[in-house]
Design an enzyme around this catalytic site. Structure first.
Site, PDB file in Angstrom:
ATOM      1  N   GLU A  37     -34.346 -39.507  34.063  1.00  0.00           N
ATOM      2  CA  GLU A  37     -34.995 -38.268  33.605  1.00  0.00           C
ATOM      3  C   GLU A  37     -36.501 -38.425  33.422  1.00  0.00           C
ATOM      4  O   GLU A  37     -37.269 -37.559  33.815  1.00  0.00           O
ATOM      5  CB  GLU A  37     -34.352 -37.781  32.300  1.00  0.00           C
ATOM      6  CG  GLU A  37     -33.052 -37.014  32.486  1.00  0.00           C
ATOM      7  CD  GLU A  37     -31.852 -37.917  32.720  1.00  0.00           C
ATOM      8  OE1 GLU A  37     -31.988 -39.149  32.564  1.00  0.00           O
ATOM      9  OE2 GLU A  37     -30.774 -37.399  33.063  1.00  0.00           O
ATOM     10  N   HIS A  94     -23.531 -34.623  23.680  1.00  0.00           N
ATOM     11  CA  HIS A  94     -23.529 -33.610  24.746  1.00  0.00           C
ATOM     12  C   HIS A  94     -23.435 -32.194  24.197  1.00  0.00           C
ATOM     13  O   HIS A  94     -23.090 -31.277  24.936  1.00  0.00           O
ATOM     14  CB  HIS A  94     -22.350 -33.847  25.705  1.00  0.00           C
ATOM     15  CG  HIS A  94     -22.576 -34.964  26.665  1.00  0.00           C
ATOM     16  ND1 HIS A  94     -22.605 -36.269  26.274  1.00  0.00           N
ATOM     17  CD2 HIS A  94     -22.783 -34.975  28.007  1.00  0.00           C
ATOM     18  CE1 HIS A  94     -22.806 -37.045  27.326  1.00  0.00           C
ATOM     19  NE2 HIS A  94     -22.922 -36.291  28.393  1.00  0.00           N
TER      20      HIS A  94
END
Lengths: 325, 340
Positions: free
Chosen positions: A60, A129
């Protein structure tokens, strides 16, 4: 008018903008050959090829930074985070680079880039998450933040975001991808910083965005049976925020509830509540109430997760609180 | 040997040295605030590298960016004014020492989060490749960066996508106050390139001609074959990490040994040996640099502070605000507008 899913609407926005402007490209994990972890980019690789639909490794920081570099010299990247949870690996890129380069350079750098992907909790994905990150990004001057609730908003706002000359944080609702709604056939854009009244009512203003708009609308349907009319305001863009629309509604209803998925402490709703207090103090007949996610990392167990989520019941309870009923 | 080139390299290096010396003085006098990281001792790296590439190639630097800026952009007035926090600075007084910019000259900034600019450099190179343009990107950083995740992610993507980017590690042996043997698991940063894999090279960072040659080859390869490379320049900073660092972690002997290999003196000796110029002639170049620095201080002193009415300018690109630029909007109003 057609019915599209939220997912299809987003895809259509990207396809139209990629068709229109060669500088626009999509980059992220699984966006190409896998056709998107959530299938938002399905078919785009076939249509636009590997040059413009770029699969990345799980990195990322790396690909967010590559996007920023490419935008600094005039490309218009769309960077997909598989989920916004993973954007935290790239938080330095977004906050220290994307948000500040224009200012730090005395206006020499223009950074037309969109970071997009699903945010918020889905179902039983546990703490790492399942988080709503909008407050983390709306906090930062230099970023714009969008969180659409419907397919039509998703398409119109994503098109505008891609054409914007600034870094835009575009947070999609993970549980909204299959949600259907009308989307007009003709091309359109929705300006940033303009909210929409999703339901009009006289009694209580509800401010909600992304999937919480749907919780608010469900609560409104339920309470309408008792003759209580909620006005549901969806700011759609969180920064810049359409606080004028919120103030106007509160002046009419004199009561306001802010519903947000994120944690309560230092959340976006606190800022909105402050603004209402400051601008509309004399119009309030009850304190502004926030309905938020509970102040815990998201647990896995279904019943516990349900407890955390700010659902319809909690909204209804809050409405009764501000009506003193 | 190209006489003009040698003299121009000398001039560029002595300009940086004199600029940095003045920056230190002005800092002590309180004219410069914040952090100040000086480039004394490392001049051969920036000057050698800039001399080897085209003015259209992109430069991405760190917070120790004065040397790179002066070698590429050259505008001492804008550089000094930026240090003084003035409106005529190269970032209008928004960036300071660590954030020099000149986008028109493709100097894409000094970046002050260690490693954070490495993926950005890869991204600029990505854009050149995407558009089929021949430009190469030069990314400078210190050896401390080699332990950051962003460094690895940037290099791994550059290798994966074969991006035309030259990573230049200026290994000055200390990441702030810690010697590299205590922070680095390898002796040479260059070996890190093997794993991606990408080409690697170690160069004597005190030798401006050697730096120039290595970068020239790397740039040619990047331009024609679109391949990245990691170059490690072994160098030494003569001063502390920043102005607040007396650099007591280094022995006097070590500093003395490196200062004897002063890159500017090395080049001067070469110039004398080749009969390109004599001591008096180089002294004149030095004198001119000192005069220029004095002029830059005057310029920076006289430059106005940034108007507080511009405080909220350039947070966002806003076409409508650009149209309003001529109108004077009171600060309080701008404050309200900015608070979206």
């Amino acid at each position: 008018m057609r019915e599209l899913t939220y997912r299809e609407a987003l895809r259509e926005a990207m396809a139209e903008e990629m068709e229109r402007d060669e500088r626009v490209f999509l980059m992220g994990e699984e966006v190409g050959h896998y056709n998107g972890a959530y299938k938002v980019s399905e078919g785009l690789l076939d249509r636009f090829g590997e040059r413009r639909v770029v699969d990345t490794p799980i990195a990322e920081t790396g690909f967010a930074g590559v996007g920023i570099g490419a935008a600094m010299v005039g490309l218009r990247p769309i960077i997909e985070f598989m989920t916004w949870n993973f954007s935290l690996c790239a938080y330095d890129q977004l906050v220290n680079n994307a948000a500040k380069l224009r200012y730090m350079s005395g206006g020499q750098i223009t950074l037309p880039i969109v970071f997009r992907g699903p945010g918020g909790a889905a179902h039983q994905l546990a703490a790492q998450h399942s988080q709503a990150v909008e407050s983390l990004y709306a906090y930062v001057p230099g970023l714009k933040v969008i969180a659409p609730s419907t397919p039509a908003d998703a398409k119109g706002l994503l098109k505008t975001a891609i054409r914007d000359e600034n870094p835009v944080i575009f947070i999609e609702g993970e549980v909204l991808y299959g949600h259907k709604g009308p989307v007009q056939d003709e091309e359109y854009q929705i300006p940033l910083g303009r909210g929409e009244v999703k339901r009009t009512g006289q009694d209580v203003t509800i401010v909600a965005w992304s999937k919480m708009v749907h919780a608010a609308l469900d609560a409104a349907t339920e309470l309408a049976k008792e003759g209580i009319e909620l006005e549901v305001i969806d700011p759609r863009t969180l920064r810049p925020l359409d606080d004028r629309m919120i103030f106007d509604s509160v002046k009419k209803t004199n009561r306001c509830i802010i519903v947000e998925e994120g944690w309560p402490f230092a959340g976006l709703g606190a800022e909105i509540a402050y603004r209402i207090m400051k601008e509309g103090f004399d119009y309030l007949d009850a304190p502004v109430v926030r309905v938020t996610g509970e102040d815990v990392p998201m647990p896995y167990a279904k019943n516990l997760e349900h407890e955390v989520f700010p659902g319809v019941e909690k909204v209804v309870r809050a409405v009764r609180d501000v009506l003193y009923s | 040997m190209d006489k003009t080139l040698m003299l121009s390299l000398y001039r560029d290096m002595i300009r940086i040295r004199r600029f940095e010396e003045e920056a230190a003085r002005s800092y002590s006098r309180g004219k410069i605030g914040g952090f100040l990281h000086l480039y004394n001792g490392q001049e051969a790296v920036a000057v050698g590298a800039m001399s080897a590439v085209e003015p259209t190639d992109y430069i991405v630097a760190t917070y120790r960016d004065h040397g790179h800026y002066l070698a590429r952009v050259g505008d001492m007035n804008a550089a000094m004014a930026e240090l003084f926090g003035k409106a005529d600075g190269c970032a209008k007084g928004r960036g300071g020492s660590m954030h020099y910019f000149d986008v028109a000259k493709r100097f894409m900034g000094g970046h002050a989060i260690v490693g954070g600019h490495v993926p950005i450099a890869a991204g600029i190179a990505f854009a050149s490749k995407y558009r089929g343009e021949p430009d190469v990107t030069l990314c400078f950083f210190g050896e401390g960066t080699a332990n950051m995740g962003a460094f690895h992610e940037g290099l791994s993507l550059a290798a994966l996508w074969k991006l035309p980017v030259i990573f230049i590690c200026e290994n000055n042996l200390y990441s702030m106050g810690t010697p590299l043997y205590r922070t680095l698991s390898v002796e040479d940063v260059a070996v890190r390139a093997k794993g991606y894999p990408m080409a690697q090279e170690i160069v004597n960072g005190d030798d401006v001609l050697e730096v120039r040659e290595v970068i020239r080859h790397a740039a040619k390869r990047a331009r024609t074959e679109s391949l990245p490379i990691l170059i490690e320049a072994k160098t030494y900073r003569f001063r502390g990490h920043s102005m607040s660092d007396p650099a007591k972690y280094r022995t006097k002997e070590e500093v003395k040994e490196w200062m004897e290999r002063d890159p500017i003196r090395l080049l001067a000796e070469r110039i004398y040996a080749l009969g390109i110029a004599n001591e008096e002639q180089l002294k004149a170049v030095d004198e001119a640099a000192k005069q220029e620095v004095a002029g830059a201080v005057r310029f920076a002193d006289e430059s106005p502070s940034p108007d507080t009415a511009t405080l909220f300018d350039d947070i966002y690109y806003e076409p409508e605000h650009h149209e309003q630029d001529e109108k004077v909007v009171p600060l309080e109003k701008r404050r309200q507008q900015a608070s979206v």
